[in-house]
Every structure is written in structure tokens, then in C-alpha cells.
Design a protein around this motif. Sequence first.
Motif, PDB file in Angstrom:
ATOM      1  N   GLU A 361       0.828  -1.204   0.000  1.00  0.00           N
ATOM      2  CA  GLU A 361       0.000   0.000   0.000  1.00  0.00           C
ATOM      3  C   GLU A 361       0.866   1.259   0.000  1.00  0.00           C
ATOM      4  N   ARG A 362       1.970   1.199   0.735  1.00  0.00           N
ATOM      5  CA  ARG A 362       2.844   2.364   0.828  1.00  0.00           C
ATOM      6  C   ARG A 362       3.600   2.603  -0.478  1.00  0.00           C
ATOM      7  N   MET A 363       4.124   1.527  -1.070  1.00  0.00           N
ATOM      8  CA  MET A 363       4.996   1.671  -2.237  1.00  0.00           C
ATOM      9  C   MET A 363       4.266   1.514  -3.566  1.00  0.00           C
ATOM     10  N   GLN A 364       3.054   0.916  -3.533  1.00  0.00           N
ATOM     11  CA  GLN A 364       2.296   0.649  -4.749  1.00  0.00           C
ATOM     12  C   GLN A 364       3.084  -0.215  -5.729  1.00  0.00           C
ATOM     13  N   LEU A 365       3.698  -1.249  -5.162  1.00  0.00           N
ATOM     14  CA  LEU A 365       4.490  -2.210  -5.926  1.00  0.00           C
ATOM     15  C   LEU A 365       4.274  -3.602  -5.354  1.00  0.00           C
ATOM     16  N   PRO A 366       4.533  -4.669  -6.128  1.00  0.00           N
ATOM     17  CA  PRO A 366       4.464  -6.025  -5.578  1.00  0.00           C
ATOM     18  C   PRO A 366       5.495  -6.198  -4.457  1.00  0.00           C
ATOM     19  N   VAL A 367       5.086  -6.889  -3.394  1.00  0.00           N
ATOM     20  CA  VAL A 367       5.936  -7.035  -2.205  1.00  0.00           C
ATOM     21  C   VAL A 367       5.893  -8.470  -1.704  1.00  0.00           C
ATOM     22  N   ILE A 368       7.048  -8.961  -1.265  1.00  0.00           N
ATOM     23  CA  ILE A 368       7.128 -10.239  -0.561  1.00  0.00           C
ATOM     24  C   ILE A 368       7.786  -9.991   0.791  1.00  0.00           C
ATOM     25  N   ALA A 369       7.116 -10.404   1.857  1.00  0.00           N
ATOM     26  CA  ALA A 369       7.669 -10.310   3.204  1.00  0.00           C
ATOM     27  C   ALA A 369       8.102 -11.710   3.641  1.00  0.00           C
ATOM     28  N   LEU A 370       9.331 -11.814   4.145  1.00  0.00           N
ATOM     29  CA  LEU A 370       9.917 -13.103   4.516  1.00  0.00           C
ATOM     30  C   LEU A 370      10.335 -13.111   5.981  1.00  0.00           C
ATOM     31  N   THR A 371      10.182 -14.268   6.610  1.00  0.00           N
ATOM     32  CA  THR A 371      10.733 -14.503   7.937  1.00  0.00           C
ATOM     33  C   THR A 371      11.339 -15.903   7.947  1.00  0.00           C
ATOM     34  N   GLN A 372      11.923 -16.289   9.074  1.00  0.00           N
ATOM     35  CA  GLN A 372      12.570 -17.604   9.159  1.00  0.00           C
ATOM     36  C   GLN A 372      11.736 -18.529  10.034  1.00  0.00           C
ATOM     37  N   ASP A 373      11.536 -19.766   9.576  1.00  0.00           N
ATOM     38  CA  ASP A 373      10.772 -20.710  10.387  1.00  0.00           C
ATOM     39  C   ASP A 373      11.694 -21.491  11.319  1.00  0.00           C
ATOM     40  N   ASP A 374      11.123 -22.409  12.083  1.00  0.00           N
ATOM     41  CA  ASP A 374      11.888 -23.143  13.096  1.00  0.00           C
ATOM     42  C   ASP A 374      12.938 -24.064  12.489  1.00  0.00           C
ATOM     43  N   GLN A 375      12.774 -24.428  11.214  1.00  0.00           N
ATOM     44  CA  GLN A 375      13.742 -25.303  10.552  1.00  0.00           C
ATOM     45  C   GLN A 375      14.824 -24.514   9.809  1.00  0.00           C
ATOM     46  N   GLY A 376      14.761 -23.208   9.863  1.00  0.00           N
ATOM     47  CA  GLY A 376      15.769 -22.383   9.212  1.00  0.00           C
ATOM     48  C   GLY A 376      15.423 -21.983   7.789  1.00  0.00           C
ATOM     49  N   PHE A 377      14.290 -22.473   7.256  1.00  0.00           N
ATOM     50  CA  PHE A 377      13.853 -22.070   5.920  1.00  0.00           C
ATOM     51  C   PHE A 377      13.152 -20.713   5.992  1.00  0.00           C
ATOM     52  N   LEU A 378      13.033 -20.048   4.870  1.00  0.00           N
ATOM     53  CA  LEU A 378      12.353 -18.763   4.813  1.00  0.00           C
ATOM     54  C   LEU A 378      10.902 -18.956   4.393  1.00  0.00           C
ATOM     55  N   LYS A 379       9.994 -18.393   5.156  1.00  0.00           N
ATOM     56  CA  LYS A 379       8.570 -18.427   4.833  1.00  0.00           C
ATOM     57  C   LYS A 379       8.167 -17.049   4.337  1.00  0.00           C
ATOM     58  N   GLY A 380       7.427 -16.998   3.244  1.00  0.00           N
ATOM     59  CA  GLY A 380       7.085 -15.720   2.658  1.00  0.00           C
ATOM     60  C   GLY A 380       5.617 -15.565   2.338  1.00  0.00           C
ATOM     61  N   SER A 381       5.180 -14.326   2.310  1.00  0.00           N
ATOM     62  CA  SER A 381       3.830 -13.985   1.893  1.00  0.00           C
ATOM     63  C   SER A 381       3.926 -12.848   0.888  1.00  0.00           C
ATOM     64  N   ALA A 382       3.267 -12.995  -0.250  1.00  0.00           N
ATOM     65  CA  ALA A 382       3.378 -12.035  -1.347  1.00  0.00           C
ATOM     66  C   ALA A 382       2.049 -11.317  -1.574  1.00  0.00           C
ATOM     67  N   ARG A 383       2.130 -10.033  -1.878  1.00  0.00           N
ATOM     68  CA  ARG A 383       0.956  -9.242  -2.255  1.00  0.00           C
ATOM     69  C   ARG A 383       1.304  -8.452  -3.510  1.00  0.00           C
TER      70      ARG A 383
END
Length: 557
Positions: A361-383
Motif C-alpha cells: 500500500e505504501r509503495m504501490q508495488l508487488p511485495v514479498i515479506a519473509l521470515t525464518q521458520d523453526d527449521q531455518g527455511f524462509l517463509k514468505g507472503s506475497a501481495r
Amino acid sequence: MRQYYQLKPLVEPNFQQWGEVIARILANRGLSLCSELSAELRDILPLHHFKHIRPAAELIANAVMQQKRICISGDYDVDGATSCVIMVDFLRKIGANVTFIVPNRRIHGYGISSMLIDEMGEVDLIITVDNGINAVEACAYAKQRGVQIVITDHHLPGVKLPDADVIVNPSYPDEVFPDRSIAGVAVAWYVMAALRSELEQRNYFLQKAKPNMAEYLDLVALGTVADCVALSQLNRAFVVQGLRRMNTKPRVGIQALLNVAKKEVGYVNAQDLGFALGPRLNAAGRLTDMRAGIFLLLEQDEQKAFTLAQNLDELNRSRRDIERQALNSIEELDASAKGIVVYDPTWHEGVIGLIASRVKERMQLPVIALTQDDQGFLKGSARSICGVHIRDILATMDQQLPGMILKFGGHAMAAGLSLNPDCLHEFKRMFAHHTALSIENQGLQGDLYYDFELTENSLTLDFAKQLSELTPWGMEMKEPVFKGVFKVASVSRYESGFLKMNLQFNRLSLAAVAFGLEELITEGDVLECYYSIHVNRFRGQESLQLLVRDVMVGECA
């Protein structure tokens, strides 16, 4: 600076059927006829339009009549929860042997899995709701255990399809259902309606009460709005009919949610579903366990339901605090990038979708937010923004560099993924490249739009009521946004960045509210405002209220 573009008419305005302003608004959305806004029960498409729904109904009917053990495998968002409630409640009412299970976001991840199947215990038939179309391994595991599986979903399928007994999905390759935009909850509703029809043909209801499918339209409306699907004519019909039911005879759990959200039955609208009820239910799936939301919607005792709703309200407050802290931790973003990836290993996995939405909403561009899960992999959510198909971009990247993305799925506007942490740098580069190509090739302008400027004659309560009769608003039926220059006569500040204002426009004095603009608005300012118009109801009185969405400071002073 945030750039707004003015909507252009997609059809000729029909001034004969509508007043001038309403006709222009509808023409900007490609509408001109009354029939195009129809949202009656007759606009809900018949069952036979689904190619694979009859085999699904036959298989489930056999399980019901043979008292086989059925387990509904849900999802941890509102669409998945409402889908689960429809099936569980319907099957319980007709005497089926049914249980349900919902994955925990942190433990199981998204959708049905081998781990989740093991936790079901002894079961003969699994029915997925709002998930399963990409569950190739889980379906194989169910077959290995001798368990039948029916997938009901609305997400886009991958290259390889799961080997389920039946798949009901409007996006299935050979499906002929004419509307692929429906939410998972609508698919679940159709499957239960088909089951009712099948059991009726078998004379199952001679000694049993037959459930009324209209009683579930409130849940279809809630799941449809919360999942932000396009408001096609079918989805409009589901939402309008569901709201009518909610405003006349709400189920106990929804009444409890309305009470804690301080919303009045009789005046509940689609905005309330998306911004008051939906977030409170979603808070359970984000922070703890979506079963809390499902138990609430199934509850028949008013006091128990109110206690459950209060718990969800507290969870939602906690969610807002976590989200605010996460957003405050984001460092300066690259303004030149056309696709943005933000990452912090400490972010709570349940709020990364919200982080992606806020940054988009702020940038008016596609965005992916990533964090790290308990196994060390990256989990992401894209809008994404309109015109950039986020799932297709992820599919292209996966084909170009196999092994970088471990798992992904979703829609044009939203997706989820798991990522190899060693590939983060290359992932950012590829995402920026592919989003830039998509944006440049289509000449996209972002999602910040307005219709036109209103005159004093339209800034009235009567006009606000006329607009409210055109609702619901949503994707592909954008809420009208107007542009205007106002002087801030007075402003009152409240917690969480909420503002109440009195705005002057020529001879008019107008009540207005705003969220998150506290640093941009001060008394005496002359501002270019982008706003929408609403009917404010308080203590039985109605008044016109402007919702200021954004301001441009210094443009008009």
C-alpha cells in the motif's frame, strides 16, 4: 510522492437509468445497466455448472449413509474457516460421522500434509476445503493408507495434479464452471448443496430434516469478502444475500463478533466483514489456532460465543501490536525497485502477510515479506498490484532456478512460499527483474485511483445513501474515491493514529475521519484530499462522513 491516476470510463455513462454522478461512477467500472448490478438469489449459478460436483456428491453421500468416518481438512484463514464451518455444520445436521482438523501455521504449514493426515487418526474419507489442489504428496499418502479424498479448493493448480478421488475446483484444467473467481467457501457451499440434492434423490430426508442452504450464505459472504476475490456478479450475489441474512437473523457466533466489534445488526455491510469481523477471526489463525474461530462460528450458546469472541478480540489487539512493531523495524526501502522483498528472521510468521500488504500500500508495488521458520527455511507472503500476476511470476522463477523456491501457491494478487535461505540474494534480484518486466510491459499505474471531483451538490447524506445502495465494493468493483481541496477547520487526535476532523469546502462544513495520517494533518491546513463517502450511524442518527484516505500536503496551500 504517491501518484494517483484518474479512472476513465470503460463504457458510455447511462444517464437515462442513473443520475449523472452515479452514471459516471458506474461507467468507470464498466457498468451501465441495472441488470449488471443484480445480486438476487437467481444470480447464484445452479449446481450443474460444476463438471465434477456430481461425483463428489455421490462419494460423500455414500460415506454419510454408511456412517464412514469423515474428516474436514481446513485452512487457517477466514475463507478456510467458513468453508470448514459450512461442511461440519451441514454434515452434523444430517447425522454424518464427521470431525475436522486445521493445520497450525508454524507446525504444519499451509494445507493438508502427511503430518496432518497422521493426526486425523482413523478416518475413511478426507474432504479438503480451501486447500489441496497442490497437495500431491499428501494425496499419495492418503491413498497409501486406503483413505478416500475429495479436494474442494479454488486456488490455481500447479503443473502436477494430485491423485484425489474427486477434485472440485473452478480453476481445475477441464472445469467448465463459468466463474473462476469464487472463494473456497463458495466451492464448499456448492458441494454441500450438491450433497443435499444427491441425498434427496436417495430419499434420505424422509425421516430427517433437510438443511436450508440459504442459512449458510452469511458464511459464504464473510469468506468471500475476507479472501478479497473479484466481485463478479456471482460473488456480488453471495455477498449481498449473505449480508441480508446477517442483518436479519445472524448466527450466534457472528452476533457475538458483531457485539465485540460494536457493529449493529441491520446495518452490517461488506466493509464490516473485511475490517471488523474478518481480522478478528484471522487473528486466531495468525497467532494461535484457527479452531478458536471455527468453534465460535459453530457455537449455539450466546454466552459461550461472546466469551470466544472476546478472546478473538484480544488476540486481534495483540496482532496489531506485533504488526506495528514489525513495520517499525523495516529500514528504508529501495524506491527504484519495481518489486520489493523485505526480510527479518524475528518477524512472527502470522503477520508477514499483513506486512506485505502494508508495504504494498505504501509503495504501490508487488511485495514479498519473509521470515525464518523453526527449521531455518524462509517463509514468505506475497501481495501484488492489479495487473501483476504474483503466482505466475513465482512459477517462472521456479522454472528458471529449480530448488530456490521450495513450495509456493496462490492467486494473481496474493501467494505464499517457502524459500531456500541460501538463495535469498538471487531471489531478490529475480523478483525485481520479473516484476519490472510485468509493470513496464503493461504500463501499470499502481492501485491509487480516484474518480473525479465532487461539487457541493453531491456532498450530501442522500448521495452517500445512493452510493451505499451500489455496494458491495471490492476487486473489479472499486469503491468510489474522490479528489477535493479542503481546509482543516478542526482536528481531534485519538490512539492508534485515528483522527476526527471538520473540513471546510466552500460553504460546507463536513465531518471526516482518517487513519494513519496524523503526521500529515494539522488544523488550518489546506489539503488536496483523496476520500470516500459513507453514512455514519450513531445512536439512531445518520449523517454524512468523509473517510480521508490520503492527502497531498502543500499542493494547494
